[in-house]
Design an enzyme around this catalytic site. Structure first.
Site, mmCIF file in Angstrom:
data_model
loop_
_atom_site.group_PDB
_atom_site.id
_atom_site.type_symbol
_atom_site.label_atom_id
_atom_site.label_comp_id
_atom_site.label_asym_id
_atom_site.label_seq_id
_atom_site.Cartn_x
_atom_site.Cartn_y
_atom_site.Cartn_z
ATOM 1 N N ARG A 82 0.854 -1.188 0.000
ATOM 2 C CA ARG A 82 0.000 0.000 0.000
ATOM 3 C C ARG A 82 0.892 1.240 0.000
ATOM 4 O O ARG A 82 1.724 1.400 0.891
ATOM 5 C CB ARG A 82 -0.899 -0.003 1.241
ATOM 6 C CG ARG A 82 -1.703 1.259 1.400
ATOM 7 C CD ARG A 82 -2.681 1.223 2.583
ATOM 8 N NE ARG A 82 -3.361 2.498 2.660
ATOM 9 C CZ ARG A 82 -3.238 3.371 3.659
ATOM 10 N NH1 ARG A 82 -2.513 3.086 4.711
ATOM 11 N NH2 ARG A 82 -3.868 4.523 3.609
ATOM 12 N N HIS A 125 -2.844 11.038 0.619
ATOM 13 C CA HIS A 125 -2.289 10.834 1.960
ATOM 14 C C HIS A 125 -1.646 12.154 2.392
ATOM 15 O O HIS A 125 -0.436 12.236 2.619
ATOM 16 C CB HIS A 125 -1.298 9.663 1.944
ATOM 17 C CG HIS A 125 -1.046 9.045 3.293
ATOM 18 N ND1 HIS A 125 -1.180 7.698 3.536
ATOM 19 C CD2 HIS A 125 -0.675 9.579 4.467
ATOM 20 C CE1 HIS A 125 -0.891 7.437 4.807
ATOM 21 N NE2 HIS A 125 -0.572 8.563 5.392
ATOM 22 N N GLU A 170 -7.402 8.713 6.113
ATOM 23 C CA GLU A 170 -7.664 9.383 7.387
ATOM 24 C C GLU A 170 -8.111 10.840 7.252
ATOM 25 O O GLU A 170 -7.393 11.758 7.667
ATOM 26 C CB GLU A 170 -6.418 9.316 8.282
ATOM 27 C CG GLU A 170 -5.903 7.917 8.520
ATOM 28 C CD GLU A 170 -4.796 7.853 9.582
ATOM 29 O OE1 GLU A 170 -4.271 8.914 9.969
ATOM 30 O OE2 GLU A 170 -4.478 6.742 10.039
ATOM 31 N N ASN A 294 -7.560 2.045 9.921
ATOM 32 C CA ASN A 294 -6.246 2.260 10.542
ATOM 33 C C ASN A 294 -6.427 2.295 12.046
ATOM 34 O O ASN A 294 -7.296 3.016 12.556
ATOM 35 C CB ASN A 294 -5.628 3.583 10.089
ATOM 36 C CG ASN A 294 -5.220 3.565 8.631
ATOM 37 O OD1 ASN A 294 -5.341 2.541 7.949
ATOM 38 N ND2 ASN A 294 -4.733 4.691 8.140
ATOM 39 N N TYR A 296 -4.213 2.369 15.853
ATOM 40 C CA TYR A 296 -2.981 2.414 16.644
ATOM 41 C C TYR A 296 -3.231 2.307 18.141
ATOM 42 O O TYR A 296 -2.505 1.644 18.850
ATOM 43 C CB TYR A 296 -2.198 3.707 16.351
ATOM 44 C CG TYR A 296 -1.628 3.703 14.964
ATOM 45 C CD1 TYR A 296 -0.412 3.087 14.703
ATOM 46 C CD2 TYR A 296 -2.331 4.273 13.897
ATOM 47 C CE1 TYR A 296 0.105 3.044 13.414
ATOM 48 C CE2 TYR A 296 -1.816 4.226 12.606
ATOM 49 C CZ TYR A 296 -0.603 3.606 12.372
ATOM 50 O OH TYR A 296 -0.100 3.550 11.096
ATOM 51 N N GLU A 351 -3.606 0.043 8.247
ATOM 52 C CA GLU A 351 -2.421 0.441 9.019
ATOM 53 C C GLU A 351 -2.553 -0.062 10.433
ATOM 54 O O GLU A 351 -3.613 0.075 11.060
ATOM 55 C CB GLU A 351 -2.274 1.979 9.108
ATOM 56 C CG GLU A 351 -1.771 2.640 7.857
ATOM 57 C CD GLU A 351 -1.653 4.155 8.000
ATOM 58 O OE1 GLU A 351 -1.414 4.669 9.112
ATOM 59 O OE2 GLU A 351 -1.824 4.827 6.970
HETATM 60 C C1 FCB Z 1 -1.239 7.485 10.577
HETATM 61 C C2 FCB Z 1 -0.808 7.955 9.210
HETATM 62 C C3 FCB Z 1 0.514 7.403 8.756
HETATM 63 C C4 FCB Z 1 1.511 7.278 9.881
HETATM 64 C C5 FCB Z 1 0.901 6.637 11.095
HETATM 65 C C6 FCB Z 1 1.839 6.461 12.255
HETATM 66 O O1 FCB Z 1 -2.120 8.398 11.130
HETATM 67 O O2 FCB Z 1 -1.765 7.586 8.251
HETATM 68 O O3 FCB Z 1 0.979 8.182 7.707
HETATM 69 O O4 FCB Z 1 2.104 8.466 10.138
HETATM 70 O O5 FCB Z 1 -0.224 7.358 11.512
#
Ligand code: FCB
Length: 441
Positions: A82, A125, A170, A294, A296, A351
């Site tokens: 990607r 992006h 995002e 995505n 985290y 992600e």
């Molecule tokens: C996300 C972004 C990516 C990267 C990660 C850690 O928000 O899409 O580009 O920076 O965080």
């Protein structure tokens, strides 16, 4: 342990489950002299905006080393790559195609296909051409139509050689961080700016989908949203937490899935509401072939006592080098709740990953902490899939260390280590473990 594993019954081990790695144009490409300026160039040049004072002018020099990078991707055994296309590299100021810029991506896609790696293309992006920002950027409704034109050019040039197109990455970050809190480019602030740019970004998504359907009806088309699940500090903070979720997550998800903004829109100052034209919400809520998720971390919230919410900093919990809490359970809870709440298309985790304090010693990076992060999050994805959520793939963020936006080069997310002085790439132990998991199927 240096290994990643999944139970042999896991659907993630099916041959058609897609394992990939992800990057984005501004974060890796460099070669800024062969493209127009983007809002991130301007932002980086503004003192105090990037924590190490760095920029994307050189980055990982991927434009120069792309062939080696494709070999690296192949050597990881992944099914998909990607990456994003740099709008200022492929469209000239007068709106015509920059043939040379476009050729870079055509060659990249061809090379990936030759090696049986599925190209997942993100069209936006975050690197908006600076000249469009000078006309208001995402505060200007016209920008959405410029985006449609750009998507039209790209999807004609690349067509169905691409496996899947995502319109935006995002939009929360582009709108909220870029135009409301000001932590990201272009660094504008204010709720009205944040809400208006969000609507224009969503509109751009809708217009982009229309161009994709026209030019490559057989290629998958969708959008990538980020989710930061919201949890209450105490029972009494449930209401405030729901507002936070609507403001940061559902503000993007609900329009895309159902053509409606969440109820929290009625709580904001009417002056800050976006102008919604007839037909906008239908464009925004076109059928998707996939949803990119995505993930985290999660965040906790409490009521501010005035009908709104306050975000809490993680305390006394495991965190990554970004200071983000490591809480994999939020990923399975998120996927299951989205599945219960919406009629979802197949999901790709587009992600997931962690910045850690890596040390390179004798050409090795023993990033056990990152392996642990991947393991617990893969388990969370596996659990959600067992509970009936249709998950088609998983992408590690990131293929390699790169320019981490406002954090510059200080935060390393790669499964490949980059030495920025020599541009040498070294596969970290997490990369080796990822490869081992993928190739063991
Ligand atoms: C996300 C972004 C990516 C990267 C990660 C850690 O928000 O899409 O580009 O920076 O965080």
């Amino acid at each position: 342990m240096n290994k990643l594993s999944l139970p042999s019954s896991s659907k993630l081990l099916n041959q058609d489950f897609v394992f990939g790695v992800a990057t984005s144009s501004f974060q890796i490409e460099g070669a800024a002299d062969s493209r127009l300026e983007s809002i991130w160039d301007t932002f980086c040049a503004t003192p105090g905006k990037i924590s190490d004072g760095s920029n994307g002018l050189v980055a990982c020099e991927h434009i120069k080393f792309w062939q080696e990078d494709v070999e690296l991707i192949e050597s990881l055994g992944v099914d998909a790559y990607r990456f994003s296309i740099s709008w200022p590299r492929v469209v000239k100021k007068d709106g015509t195609l920059n043939e040379k810029g476009m050729q870079f991506y055509i060659d990249l896609v061809d090379e990936l296909l030759k090696r049986n790696i599925k190209p997942f293309v993100t069209l936006y992006h975050w690197d908006l051409p600076q000249h469009l920002e000078e006309q208001g950027g995402w505060l200007n409704r016209e920008t959405a139509f410029h985006f449609e034109h750009y998507v039209n050019l790209v999807s004609k040039a690349l067509g169905d050689r691409v496996y899947a197109y995502a319109t935006l990455n995002e939009p929360f970050c582009s709108a909220y961080l870029g135009y409301e809190s000001g932590e990201h480019a272009p660094g504008k602030t204010g709720q009205g700016n944040g809400r208006k740019s969000a609507h224009h970004l969503l509109l751009a998504h809708g217009l982009g989908m229309r161009a994709l359907r026209r030019n490559c009806p057989d290629t998958l088309a969708g959008i990538v949203l980020n989710f930061t699940p919201c949890y209450p500090e105490t029972q009494a903070d449930m209401e405030a937490t729901k507002l936070a979720d609507e403001y940061v997550n559902q503000w993007y998800m609900r329009p895309v899935m159902e053509g409606l903004y969440p109820d929290v829109i009625d709580l904001i100052d009417p002056q800050n509401r976006p102008d919604i034209f007839p037909g906008d919400m239908d464009l925004i809520s076109q059928r998707l072939d996939f949803l990119g998720v995505n993930f985290y971390t999660r965040l906790k919230y409490r009521s501010d006592g005035k009908g709104w919410y306050e975000e809490l900093q993680p305390k006394g919990v495991p965190i990554t080098d970004m200071g983000w809490e490591i809480y994999p359970k939020a990923l399975s809870e998120l996927l299951i709740s989205l599945h219960q709440r919406y009629t979802l298309p197949p999901i790709y985790i587009t992600e997931n990953g962690a910045a850690m304090q890596d040390e390179i010693k004798q050409d090795k990076v023993n990033d056990q902490d990152r392996i642990d992060y991947f393991q617990s999050h893969l388990n969370a994805v596996d659990y959600a899939s067992e509970q009936g959520v249709d998950i088609a793939g998983y992408f590690a963020w990131s293929l390699m260390d790169n320019f981490e936006w406002a954090e510059g080069y200080e935060k390393r997310f790669g499964i490949v280590y980059v030495d920025y002085l020599t541009q040498s790439r070294t596969i970290k132990n997490s990369g080796l473990a990822y490869k081992q998991l993928i190739t063991s199927r």
